[in-house]
Design an enzyme around this catalytic site. Structure first.
Site, PDB file in Angstrom:
ATOM      1  N   TYR A 170      -0.841  18.421   8.133  1.00 52.51           N
ATOM      2  CA  TYR A 170      -0.804  19.886   8.212  1.00 52.51           C
ATOM      3  C   TYR A 170       0.625  20.376   8.422  1.00 52.51           C
ATOM      4  CZ  TYR A 170      -1.430  24.613   9.799  1.00 52.51           C
ATOM      5  OH  TYR A 170      -1.341  25.980   9.915  1.00 52.51           O
ATOM      6  N   TRP A 172       3.716  23.795   7.522  1.00 49.39           N
ATOM      7  CA  TRP A 172       4.265  24.913   6.730  1.00 49.39           C
ATOM      8  C   TRP A 172       5.329  24.456   5.740  1.00 49.39           C
ATOM      9  CZ3 TRP A 172       4.565  30.505   6.473  1.00 49.39           C
ATOM     10  CH2 TRP A 172       3.397  31.116   6.891  1.00 49.39           C
TER      11      TRP A 172
HETATM   12  P1  PGD Z   1       6.702  24.066  11.166  1.00 50.46           P
HETATM   13  O1  PGD Z   1       7.700  24.328  12.208  1.00 50.46           O
HETATM   14  O2  PGD Z   1       6.647  25.011  10.043  1.00 50.46           O
HETATM   15  O3  PGD Z   1       5.332  24.038  11.938  1.00 50.46           O
HETATM   16  O4  PGD Z   1       3.014  24.113  12.683  1.00 50.46           O
HETATM   17  P2  PGD Z   1       3.901  23.467  11.529  1.00 50.46           P
HETATM   18  O5  PGD Z   1       3.869  21.995  11.689  1.00 50.46           O
HETATM   19  O6  PGD Z   1       3.499  24.020  10.223  1.00 50.46           O
HETATM   20  O7  PGD Z   1       6.897  22.577  10.633  1.00 50.46           O
HETATM   21  C1  PGD Z   1       7.110  22.257   9.303  1.00 50.46           C
HETATM   22  C2  PGD Z   1       7.946  21.000   9.236  1.00 50.46           C
HETATM   23  O8  PGD Z   1       8.090  20.652   7.864  1.00 50.46           O
HETATM   24  C3  PGD Z   1       9.351  21.184   9.787  1.00 50.46           C
HETATM   25  O9  PGD Z   1       9.666  20.132  10.669  1.00 50.46           O
HETATM   26  C4  PGD Z   1      10.238  21.138   8.538  1.00 50.46           C
HETATM   27  O10 PGD Z   1      11.529  20.627   8.747  1.00 50.46           O
HETATM   28  C5  PGD Z   1       9.443  20.253   7.614  1.00 50.46           C
HETATM   29  N1  PGD Z   1       9.734  20.486   6.198  1.00 50.46           N
HETATM   30  C6  PGD Z   1      10.110  21.636   5.622  1.00 50.46           C
HETATM   31  N2  PGD Z   1      10.278  21.455   4.304  1.00 50.46           N
HETATM   32  C7  PGD Z   1       9.988  20.172   4.022  1.00 50.46           C
HETATM   33  C8  PGD Z   1       9.965  19.404   2.825  1.00 50.46           C
HETATM   34  O11 PGD Z   1      10.223  19.887   1.739  1.00 50.46           O
HETATM   35  N3  PGD Z   1       9.595  18.108   2.915  1.00 50.46           N
HETATM   36  C9  PGD Z   1       9.294  17.535   4.102  1.00 50.46           C
HETATM   37  N4  PGD Z   1       8.943  16.257   4.088  1.00 50.46           N
HETATM   38  N5  PGD Z   1       9.308  18.230   5.262  1.00 50.46           N
HETATM   39  C10 PGD Z   1       9.642  19.538   5.224  1.00 50.46           C
HETATM   40  C11 PGD Z   1       2.736  25.469  12.708  1.00 50.46           C
HETATM   41  C12 PGD Z   1       1.408  25.718  13.410  1.00 50.46           C
HETATM   42  O12 PGD Z   1       1.610  25.672  14.822  1.00 50.46           O
HETATM   43  C13 PGD Z   1       0.801  26.991  13.025  1.00 50.46           C
HETATM   44  S1  PGD Z   1       0.731  27.380  11.360  1.00 50.46           S
HETATM   45  C14 PGD Z   1       0.234  27.823  13.908  1.00 50.46           C
HETATM   46  S2  PGD Z   1      -0.371  29.321  13.430  1.00 50.46           S
HETATM   47  C15 PGD Z   1       0.064  27.476  15.299  1.00 50.46           C
HETATM   48  N6  PGD Z   1       0.748  28.381  16.121  1.00 50.46           N
HETATM   49  C16 PGD Z   1       0.813  28.132  17.437  1.00 50.46           C
HETATM   50  C17 PGD Z   1       0.937  29.150  18.435  1.00 50.46           C
HETATM   51  O13 PGD Z   1       1.045  30.333  18.120  1.00 50.46           O
HETATM   52  N7  PGD Z   1       0.931  28.768  19.728  1.00 50.46           N
HETATM   53  C18 PGD Z   1       0.838  27.493  20.103  1.00 50.46           C
HETATM   54  N8  PGD Z   1       0.831  27.192  21.402  1.00 50.46           N
HETATM   55  N9  PGD Z   1       0.736  26.513  19.185  1.00 50.46           N
HETATM   56  C19 PGD Z   1       0.734  26.777  17.872  1.00 50.46           C
HETATM   57  N10 PGD Z   1       0.633  25.751  16.965  1.00 50.46           N
HETATM   58  C20 PGD Z   1       0.436  26.013  15.551  1.00 50.46           C
END
Ligand code: PGD
Length: 834
Positions: A170, A172
């Site tokens: 999972y 973003w």
């Molecule tokens: P991101 O920080 O977007 O968070 O959690 P999510 O894991 O989606 O992490 C994406 C990772 O992908 C980053 O480390 C980035 O460097 C890496 N990445 C980006 N591009 C690429 C690529 O092209 N290739 C590869 N291999 N890696 C890449 C988000 C999630 O957290 C979400 S969506 C929600 S809504 C939740 N929100 C909360 C919240 O509001 N409160 C709490 N306490 N916890 C949450 N967790 C959830």
């Protein structure tokens, strides 16, 4: 009013997009529209149709690309990205785009393929998983890395089957329809036989499961009543637990930022706006909205209190309820206390919510008197019993009887990816497909609800309830993450650290040394978006642009794109041609574009050939049919509920759900109800931990993305994640603005920096999600996180037996001024030897 030029723009989930567009076939009668393409024989027609296109060409300095935070032109000097400028017709450019050069050249990029020393030496049998997060790293060649990963996949598929490999991954990731890290990972895993996937997501885990039972669609990812219609017709806009002026800065695909201009237009028009939130949000402040603050996690009680006022003052709409809903009488009996003897009036609600009853009554009357649009956020459903607030908001909107009318009803995606940005008419890009499992065993595997990952890793064989069925956790031996940050997203980080020791092998593709990468066995350096070519749609709901994302700089260090990484592993498994279908990056982009072109032509919109489009370094903006600018959600249902029934068993809005009744869950009953949450200010834990946590999405980041950039200077306090504390609560604990603070409960402890502010109500503290996990002593599970990762404090249970969504927005805690030894923040440091 949003003009045609402003009202451009499209969600993240493919499901959503497909759903909406299927629903939008009513638009078929629009007149033939000319083709739109850059510099060509039709240049004259283009400059008439697209004045902003010409503006872009004139102003253009750089290379077109983009991110979740906006489309932009990258300014490049040699092999370095040195600057950015927004595209000419972005109605609300986002300053986060300025971080692109820092993303590319970040000091904590993963430079080479690396393997954890003990795992390399000891293999699966003696890999010392307890050393994950603190072991030494060994640099290896790509060839060796491909072999190591391929051997593990092959071994596990043979010895334990696809149910031993969790590749849900999972996250973003980054924008771009082709370089979709998760899809590419799953494409490889499917070719090897199959894998364990997840269901749902962290964003809307509870709402997306309850809503189909209530209105027959997920709602959270559906197109909303169009912005121009809202601006023209809504008299009262209620932002219930959302902070759109922050969350609309980013989108799943390239954003169109139309939602931001929509809210600005409401402000300009003088439309009354109310924000219901324990926090005085940036949106409430910048939009001049009235602030009604309630105790966290008590929204359901407040909505029921409003419902009571509507009932006793006969302000509800019985005709609407009779024609368009089922089961209202059962809800009415509940509100009036017919069975339990508890009348759930405004005073009852006010007592629970920590507010005065008059506020609730006045709000009920104002909602009934005005054309009211209720915009529900998602934080209120990332909670224990998180299914209830959204069900209740639908019930409330049904009582008001304005669902399906211009500017009225409810919308659960106005704060996300510009829901309500009118849908354009053109083509839609498909991405690369994940395919399907090649073995019978792979096809049989049931996914588990995404936020149950820790429970699943820790308890193989355990069975849980889920939406009327049972899910049994598989025995996971391999975890593969690409495009996500598990150590940020998952609640109760310390339980995760423990459960994370169970799998035999953990592989992570990442551009940066995130905690998830640091806790892996094999780390493969991935390129950022700016180091590869891709295509994306601009505007999640509007599908307004088709956007070329040109490679700006060469891959940094030894990084490879996820496509090349998985192609390399596939080659070792003898699956290279099956994985690539004989196409390289540019051939894939061309075929995606050509498919879109055919589809657009069927919809009577002509597109230029791919080569012309790509070489133009320009993007295509599709026209928006006039009727889409006034599109009203549920208007067709309202007009004729027999011909246009909802997808519920009754075809109507289900205030009582027989389907849910038959599931017999104690924690999600057949009508929406108030239930005391797992932790709250009146629970037994509040004696020790009196403060309630609010953990919204960050202002200057996207989840954990960009936490490693100079943006930190804007939000970090004493080099830690900020905590907002009400002056009374700060004073009672001798805490001043700027102090280092230890926030803690039985699950964990984090170091945060104090912001003393009246923008939170007393008894509440706010810490944004997304700070990278950085334990002071990785050998001690539960040691102080030096960077302030809020999930060290949150608890890990499902929202209910129905949805099993996460409860990241709910926890009790205590804080104290930090007086311990000076601790260096190492969240963004490269591990020693790497
Ligand atoms: P991101 O920080 O977007 O968070 O959690 P999510 O894991 O989606 O992490 C994406 C990772 O992908 C980053 O480390 C980035 O460097 C890496 N990445 C980006 N591009 C690429 C690529 O092209 N290739 C590869 N291999 N890696 C890449 C988000 C999630 O957290 C979400 S969506 C929600 S809504 C939740 N929100 C909360 C919240 O509001 N409160 C709490 N306490 N916890 C949450 N967790 C959830």
């Amino acid at each position: 009013m949003v003009t045609a030029e402003q009202s451009e723009g499209q969600p993240g989930m493919q499901l959503t997009r497909r759903r909406f567009l299927a629903g939008a076939s009513a638009l078929a009668a629009i007149p033939l529209l000319g083709g739109l393409w850059p510099r060509s024989a039709l240049a004259q027609a283009i400059s008439q149709a697209l004045p902003q296109f010409t503006a872009l060409r004139q102003a253009q300095k750089g290379i077109l690309t983009g991110a979740h935070w906006g489309a932009f032109e990258a300014i490049v000097n040699g092999d370095k990205m040195v600057g950015v400028q927004p595209i000419a017709d972005d109605p609300a450019p986002n300053e986060l785009i300025e971080m692109a050069p820092h993303q590319v050249h970040a000091p904590n990029r993963i430079k080479y393929p690396m393997v954890r020393k003990s795992w390399l030496e000891g293999g699966v049998a003696n890999g010392r998983p307890e050393l994950r997060g603190r072991d030494e790293w060994v640099r290896i060649s790509w060839d060796k890395a491909f072999s190591l990963v391929a051997e593990q996949i092959s071994r596990l598929q043979k010895e334990h089957g696809p149910q031993s490999i969790y590749a849900g991954s999972y996250g973003w990731k980054s924008v771009g329809m082709f370089h979709n890290a998760r899809t590419l990972l799953q494409r490889l895993m499917n070719l090897t036989g199959g894998f364990v996937n997840y269901s749902g997501d962290y964003s809307t885990g509870a709402a997306q499961v309850i809503m189909p039972h209530v209105v027959g669609s997920v709602e959270v990812y559906e197109q909303q009543t169009a912005w121009p219609n809202v601006i023209d017709n809504s008299q009262l806009v209620v932002m219930w637990g959302c902070n759109p002026m922050i969350t609309l800065k980013n989108s799943w695909n390239l954003p169109d930022h139309v939602g931001l201009s929509g809210f600005e237009a409401l402000k300009k028009k003088g439309t009354r706006m109310i924000s219901i939130d324990p926090v005085h949000t940036d949106s409430a402040r910048t939009l001049g909205a009235e602030w009604i603050h309630l105790r966290p996690y008590t929204d359901s009680a407040m909505i029921i209190g409003i419902a009571h006022t509507l009932l006793v003052e006969k302000l509800h709409n019985p005709d609407f309820l009779k024609t368009y809903t089922v089961g209202f009488e059962k809800f009415e009996q509940y509100v009036m206390g017919k069975e339990d003897g508890v009348v759930k009036d405004a005073a009852w609600a006010a007592d629970i919510c920590g507010m005065d009853a008059q506020t609730i009554k006045t709000l009920a009357r104002d909602m009934a008197k005005n054309r009211t649009m209720i915009m529900g956020g998602w934080g209120i459903q990332r909670q224990h019993h998180g299914e209830q607030p959204h069900w209740l908001l639908v019930t409330l909107a049904a009582m008001l009887g304005q669902i399906g009318l211009p500017g009225g009803g409810f919308g659960f995606s106005y704060h996300y990816s510009s829901g309500g940005s009118p849908t354009a008419r053109g083509g839609i890009l498909g991405g690369i497909s994940a395919g399907s499992p090649t073995t019978e065993a792979g096809r049989k595997i049931a996914p588990f609800p995404v936020a149950r990952i820790t429970d699943c890793l820790a308890n193989p064989g355990k069975t849980i309830d889920f939406n009327g069925s049972k899910v049994t956790y598989p025995d996971i031996k391999m975890v593969y993450v690409a495009g996500g940050n598990t150590f940020h997203q998952q609640q109760d980080t310390n339980s995760l650290v423990k459960a994370w020791q169970k799998p035999e092998v953990i592989v992570v593709n990442e551009p940066y040394w995130t905690a998830t990468a640091k806790y892996a066995d094999i780390v493969l350096p991935a390129t950022t978006t700016y180091e590869r070519n891709d295509l994306d749609m601009g505007g999640d709901y509007s599908q307004l642009y088709v956007f070329p994302m040109h490679q700006c700089v060469p891959p940094q260090h030894e990084a490879k794109s996820d496509f090349d990484i998985f192609a390399g592993i596939a080659a070792k498994l003898g699956l290279h041609d099956a994985f690539t279908e004989g196409k390289d990056e540019m051939l894939w982009l061309k075929s995606m574009y050509d498919d879109m072109k055919t589809q657009a032509r069927n919809g009577r919109v002509a597109l230029p050939p791919f080569d012309m489009f790509w070489s133009s370094n320009n993007y295509i903006r599709f026209p928006i049919p006039e009727e889409n600018k006034q599109w009203v959600r549920f208007a067709d249902f309202r007009e004729n509920p027999l011909l246009n029934p909802l997808g519920t068993p009754s075809g109507k809005i289900e205030i009582y759900s027989d389907t849910i009744a038959k599931m017999g869950y104690e924690d999600c009953k057949a009508i929406p109800t108030w239930m005391e949450p797992h932790e709250w200010y009146r629970g037994p834990e509040a004696e020790k931990y009196p403060l309630s946590l609010n953990t919204g999405h960050p202002i200057n980041r996207l989840h954990s993305q960009l936490d490693n950039t100079p943006l930190r200077e804007k939000y970090a306090v004493a080099d830690r994640e900020a905590i907002w504390i009400h002056p009374q609560d700060a004073k009672a604990r001798g805490i001043s603005d700027g102090d280092l603070v230890r926030a803690f409960n039985d699950r964990g402890q984090i170091l945060v920096g104090a912001v003393v502010t009246e923008n939170v109500r007393s008894g509440v503290v706010r810490i944004s999600e997304g700070a990278w996990f950085d334990p002071a002593d990785p050998a001690q599970i539960g040691s102080l996180c030096k960077n302030g990762n809020v999930n060290c404090l949150t608890f890990d249970i499902g929202s209910s037996s129905l949805a099993q969504g996460n409860c990241g927005h709910m926890t009790q805690l205590e804080i104290e001024k930090y007086t311990g030894p000076v601790l260096k923040n190492t969240a963004h440091a490269v591990p020693e030897g790497a």
